[in-house]
Design an enzyme around this catalytic site. Structure first.
Site, PDB file in Angstrom:
ATOM      1  N   GLU A 277     -11.188   0.852  -3.801  1.00  0.00           N
ATOM      2  CA  GLU A 277     -10.568   1.301  -2.558  1.00  0.00           C
ATOM      3  C   GLU A 277      -9.258   2.031  -2.852  1.00  0.00           C
ATOM      4  O   GLU A 277      -8.855   2.180  -4.007  1.00  0.00           O
ATOM      5  CB  GLU A 277     -10.289   0.108  -1.635  1.00  0.00           C
TER       6      GLU A 277
ATOM      7  N   ASP B 261       0.815  -1.223   0.000  1.00  0.00           N
ATOM      8  CA  ASP B 261       0.000   0.000   0.000  1.00  0.00           C
ATOM      9  C   ASP B 261       0.846   1.269   0.000  1.00  0.00           C
ATOM     10  O   ASP B 261       0.658   2.155   0.832  1.00  0.00           O
ATOM     11  CB  ASP B 261      -0.932   0.022   1.222  1.00  0.00           C
TER      12      ASP B 261
END
Length: 588
Positions: free
Chosen positions: A266, A90
């Site tokens: 997302e 991420d």
């Protein structure tokens, strides 16, 4: 006490000499109830080892991946992908516009939280600390599994107030952010955002001074039409009061192509480029169907139109290929001071599409632009390259990628920032000053299978093929105590090679740790007068080999061809990669 003059020289600055073979004399009159082991050619001998404590003299990790060995980098600006190998998932990136770039990644329930990297050229990255480096910034970690905790941190710089922000989700507490005007210094205490639901928030600071929070949230009305139905929402943010204002608005429902019922949109980021607003998000989940999609609009509040050629990054449709890169997505864009655009994103490098032990890693690629003005990274059969070039940049002598070697002698008073514990600092369980030159690790009542803080000091596995060694001084007091090297994926997927006692005496054992407990895979008795053991793990990518030594460096096999798939994401699931490190327990 017996002496052994065959000890080889050691390449270390320690002001002591250690032997790999020794005899132990237990002194009943020792202070503090500890025992003294003095052996070898050293006049000073070995240090006092307290009861129920293991002393680790050193730790060495050496990467030996074939790709790096057989594909050396050409001269002139070339570098390897991933730029941060091993479990650095991420990624998010920002710049202050003056040539400084900062990058962060997820840490879930590991401590400290959110490593912070700095670069001046996008290629050479140096870790400069952690953003969440105090327990007060990481609340409610106890009780969360390894795959909980801190999700998808997003780092931003607001030139209007010259402030850096890092916003993220703590699964056990909610969405929050921290801020600072000195990214190298301490960051603020958490500022909670109770009005912002869901996960994966990020900031967008517009040119007019207005600010917004964009994030993943529930389906409209909290009534999903299918599993994975999510939305991207936006809400204005007041930088003076540090609070959200106004109503939350849905920017994207379902995803880039709603009729296909896309899942798990997302990780959103927003950018303003040449007068247009771009909204970029991940889709497809974190596995093999992962991708990145992009939308464009005339206002940060929308409406947003998806690009006709989405996704802008994926490898999900490609056939089998050498050195595959999979699961690509969760990207963030950055414009350099030179004016070109690059992106960081996560992806995996599995072996045989099964062994994803390294987890999701951080990659870097240049951004291309379509004729109709959309940024993208891959289209069609484009492959994510493992070797790239950035003009005008050369690799530093200390690099984050390739086959590197790390030697830890435990000479400092604090742990190197690459070491991690679980959920809390664990400072009551280890010490670097109790016995200078050693990591002292207490056998804890908490085990690595619990959602708590065990006596476990770990670092990421960053290569499929690697060799890891440590030297340990340890005298188990009973059959419950054990200490050694732990290979850890999550609470129910581990391998532990340690020194312990059984009913007949001292031994070295390899355990497989699972949902139903620990089972021994191999066991080798050793003499009771052995106080120093060397432990080694050799990863061959698909299997692990475990070795030990008690006689001056002659390695003996404990167990070979142990299935590495057991520690892979394909087997265990979850969001992290595997780690390895020193472990001591009273509850094996």
């Amino acid at each position: 006490i017996k002496m052994n003059n065959k000890n080889k020289k050691r390449n270390t600055m320690k002001k002591k000499q250690i032997l790999k073979v020794c005899s132990v004399t237990l002194l009943s009159t020792c202070l503090f109830g500890s025992f003294m082991a003095s052996c070898g050619s050293s006049v000073k001998g070995l240090p006092v080892v307290e009861k129920s404590t293991a002393l680790f003299d050193d730790f060495t990790y050496k990467g030996e991946d074939d790709f790096y060995a057989f594909n050396p980098l050409p001269d002139g600006g070339y570098f390897y992908n991933p730029i941060l190998p091993g479990w650095y998932s991420d990624p998010s990136i920002c710049t202050n516009g003056e040539g400084d770039y900062f990058l962060v990644t997820s840490t879930f329930t590991f401590y400290p939280g959110v490593p912070l990297f700095h670069s001046r050229d996008l290629v050479n990255w140096k870790q400069v600390g952690h953003i969440l480096d105090r327990p007060s910034q990481l609340v409610n970690m106890k009780g969360q599994g390894v795959n909980g905790g801190i999700f998808a941190p997003a780092i931003s710089y607001n030139p209007k107030n010259k402030t850096y922000y890092m916003i993220t989700t703590n699964v056990g507490a909610g969405n929050f952010f921290v801020k600072t005007q000195d990214p190298f210094g301490p960051w603020s205490e958490p500022i909670m955002l109770p009005e912002v639901g869901g996960i994966d928030p990020s900031f967008f600071f517009d040119e007019d001074g207005r600010a917004y929070v964009i994030n993943n949230d529930e389906a409209p009305g909290n009534k999903p039409e299918y599993d994975g139905h999510r939305t991207i929402r936006i809400q204005e943010f007041d930088t003076k009061t540090d609070k959200t204002i106004g109503d939350r608005k849905v920017l994207v429902n379902k995803g880039a192509c709603p009729k296909d019922n896309p899942i798990w949109i997302e990780g959103p980021h927003m950018y303003k480029i040449d007068g247009k607003y771009f909204l970029m998000s991940a889709e497809g989940g974190t596995g093999g169907w992962h991708s990145e999609v992009i939308f464009r609009g005339n206002s940060p509040l929308g409406p947003f139109t998806p690009w006709k050629n989405n996704p802008i990054l994926t490898q999900r449709h490609l056939a089998e290929r050498p050195n595959p890169v999979t699961c690509a997505g969760h990207a963030d864009l950055i414009q350099t001071v030179e004016g070109d655009w690059w992106a960081v994103f996560l992806a995996c490098r599995p072996i045989d599409n099964r062994f994803e032990n390294l987890g999701r890693e951080t990659f870097l690629m240049p951004v291309k632009w379509s004729d109709d003005g959309f940024p993208y990274l891959t289209q069609g059969e484009d492959l994510i390259p493992l070797t790239l070039k950035r003009d005008g940049v050369s690799c530093d002598s200390i690099t984050t990628f390739g086959n590197f070697k790390v030697v830890e002698a435990f000479n400092d008073s604090v742990l190197d920032m690459r070491w991690m514990t679980l959920r809390a600092p664990a400072t009551e369980l280890y010490s670097l000053t109790q016995t200078p030159g050693y990591l002292a690790l207490k056998c804890a009542d908490v085990s690595s299978t619990e959602k708590d803080t065990p006596a476990f000091i770990s670092r990421r596995m960053q290569h499929h093929k690697y060799e890891c060694t440590t030297r340990m001084l340890f005298e188990p007091s009973d059959e419950q105590e054990a200490a050694g090297l732990l290979l850890f994926k999550d609470e129910t997927h581990q391998y532990f090679m340690g020194v312990n006692r059984n009913k007949t005496g001292k031994c070295i054992t390899l355990w497989q740790v699972g949902e139903t407990g620990s089972k021994p895979l191999a066991e080798q008795p050793i003499a009771d007068d052995i106080c120093v053991t060397d432990l080694k793990v050799v990863s061959l990518g698909t299997v692990y080999d475990f070795y030990y030594s008690v006689d001056n460096g002659q390695w003996l096999s404990l167990c070979k061809n142990v299935d590495a798939h057991y520690l892979s994401t394909a087997q265990a699931g979850g969001f992290t990669g595997s780690v390895i490190g020193m472990y001591a327990t009273k509850r094996k």
